[in-house]
Design a protein around this motif. Structure first.
Motif, PDB file in Angstrom:
ATOM      1  N   TYR A  85     -17.861   8.104  42.342  1.00  0.00           N
ATOM      2  CA  TYR A  85     -16.522   7.124  42.204  1.00  0.00           C
ATOM      3  C   TYR A  85     -16.056   6.533  40.912  1.00  0.00           C
ATOM      4  O   TYR A  85     -14.999   6.464  40.395  1.00  0.00           O
ATOM      5  CB  TYR A  85     -16.505   6.018  43.514  1.00  0.00           C
ATOM      6  CG  TYR A  85     -16.809   6.632  44.929  1.00  0.00           C
ATOM      7  CD1 TYR A  85     -15.829   7.552  45.539  1.00  0.00           C
ATOM      8  CD2 TYR A  85     -17.668   6.247  45.455  1.00  0.00           C
ATOM      9  CE1 TYR A  85     -16.016   7.945  46.599  1.00  0.00           C
ATOM     10  CE2 TYR A  85     -17.897   6.547  46.822  1.00  0.00           C
ATOM     11  CZ  TYR A  85     -17.012   7.563  47.278  1.00  0.00           C
ATOM     12  OH  TYR A  85     -17.372   8.187  48.834  1.00  0.00           O
ATOM     13  N   VAL A  96     -18.508  10.164  52.599  1.00  0.00           N
ATOM     14  CA  VAL A  96     -17.001  10.227  52.279  1.00  0.00           C
ATOM     15  C   VAL A  96     -16.197  10.160  53.376  1.00  0.00           C
ATOM     16  O   VAL A  96     -15.289   8.971  53.295  1.00  0.00           O
ATOM     17  CB  VAL A  96     -16.346  11.638  51.599  1.00  0.00           C
ATOM     18  CG1 VAL A  96     -15.165  11.735  51.386  1.00  0.00           C
ATOM     19  CG2 VAL A  96     -17.423  11.983  50.384  1.00  0.00           C
ATOM     20  N   ASN A 109     -19.975  16.290  52.809  1.00  0.00           N
ATOM     21  CA  ASN A 109     -19.471  14.719  53.172  1.00  0.00           C
ATOM     22  C   ASN A 109     -20.429  13.694  52.660  1.00  0.00           C
ATOM     23  O   ASN A 109     -20.223  12.741  52.784  1.00  0.00           O
ATOM     24  CB  ASN A 109     -19.249  14.660  54.677  1.00  0.00           C
ATOM     25  CG  ASN A 109     -18.702  13.474  55.055  1.00  0.00           C
ATOM     26  OD1 ASN A 109     -17.682  13.079  54.626  1.00  0.00           O
ATOM     27  ND2 ASN A 109     -19.114  12.608  55.972  1.00  0.00           N
ATOM     28  N   LYS A 121     -16.472   0.348  49.658  1.00  0.00           N
ATOM     29  CA  LYS A 121     -15.614   1.436  50.202  1.00  0.00           C
ATOM     30  C   LYS A 121     -15.816   1.238  51.699  1.00  0.00           C
ATOM     31  O   LYS A 121     -14.948   1.340  52.630  1.00  0.00           O
ATOM     32  CB  LYS A 121     -16.151   2.879  49.937  1.00  0.00           C
ATOM     33  CG  LYS A 121     -15.703   3.923  50.782  1.00  0.00           C
ATOM     34  CD  LYS A 121     -16.100   5.266  50.223  1.00  0.00           C
ATOM     35  CE  LYS A 121     -15.713   6.292  51.086  1.00  0.00           C
ATOM     36  NZ  LYS A 121     -16.359   6.458  52.536  1.00  0.00           N
ATOM     37  N   LEU A 126     -11.289   7.843  51.954  1.00  0.00           N
ATOM     38  CA  LEU A 126     -10.906   7.461  50.717  1.00  0.00           C
ATOM     39  C   LEU A 126      -9.334   7.155  50.458  1.00  0.00           C
ATOM     40  O   LEU A 126      -8.928   6.091  49.781  1.00  0.00           O
ATOM     41  CB  LEU A 126     -10.773   8.798  49.931  1.00  0.00           C
ATOM     42  CG  LEU A 126     -12.416   9.409  49.814  1.00  0.00           C
ATOM     43  CD1 LEU A 126     -12.294  10.977  49.079  1.00  0.00           C
ATOM     44  CD2 LEU A 126     -13.043   8.475  48.903  1.00  0.00           C
ATOM     45  N   LEU A 133     -12.885  10.745  44.435  1.00  0.00           N
ATOM     46  CA  LEU A 133     -14.056  11.609  43.924  1.00  0.00           C
ATOM     47  C   LEU A 133     -14.016  12.272  42.561  1.00  0.00           C
ATOM     48  O   LEU A 133     -12.915  12.730  42.185  1.00  0.00           O
ATOM     49  CB  LEU A 133     -14.349  12.512  44.716  1.00  0.00           C
ATOM     50  CG  LEU A 133     -14.822  12.056  46.237  1.00  0.00           C
ATOM     51  CD1 LEU A 133     -14.930  13.055  47.260  1.00  0.00           C
ATOM     52  CD2 LEU A 133     -16.229  11.384  45.931  1.00  0.00           C
TER      53      LEU A 133
END
Length: 172
Positions: A85, A96, A109, A121, A126, A133
């Motif tokens: 990130y 993710v 993932n 997060k 996302l 990413l």
């Protein structure tokens, strides 16, 4: 002791073994020294060059499609130990798509992340967290990567293929 690259009789990379195992292969004449580290290992009656690469004297048949197991160590090696990130040194792994939201524990993932990014997060997607990413996660490819788990000594590169980049050894 460090790791030693074992080559098949055809100079195809097979696996990594401990220095002790490589020396046993050499002393029992099952393998020959290809590249030495420059150090010697001494016993009461024998002095042997410490190997970096050995080659088996007889051919060993191996399957052609190595399956690389998903592990914390493999994820860090794939992502070069950096947060996907922000680019800081990674300490955690992050899904993710969070598992609480139906995300799976698969190569596509899971990414390496630093503690601050992982905490910010939380269990959000996302799009909900405004994270981006650096590169899309994917399973690593190739026998060379499976053998070395991303740790490649410079002298191994010619035997592991062109897709492998040399880096200083981080042997755990």
């Amino acid at each position: 002791m460090s790791r030693v690259l074992v080559l098949n009789a055809t100079y195809e990379a097979l696996c990594l073994v401990s220095t002790k195992r490589a020396i046993v292969l050499m002393v029992t004449e099952k393998a020959d020294l290809v590249v030495s580290t420059g150090n010697d290992i001494h016993s009461a009656s024998l002095t042997v060059a410490e190997p970096s690469i050995v080659r088996l004297n007889s051919y060993v048949s191996v399957p052609r499609t190595p399956r690389i197991a998903l592990s914390r160590r493999a994820i860090f090696a794939r992502d070069n130990y950096t947060c996907q990130y922000c680019g800081a040194p990674a300490e955690n792994i992050d899904h993710v798509i969070p598992r609480s939201r139906g995300g799976l524990h698969v190569w596509e993932n899971v990414v390496a992340s630093c503690k601050p990014c992982n905490s910010r997060k939380e269990d959000r997607l996302l799009s909900e967290s405004n994270f981006v990413l650096r590169k899309a996660p994917a399973p690593p490819k190739g026998r060379a990567w499976a053998i070395s788990l991303g740790v490649v000594r410079p002298e191994w590169v010619p035997y592991l293929g062109g897709s492998v980049q040399s880096q200083s050894a981080r042997i755990a």
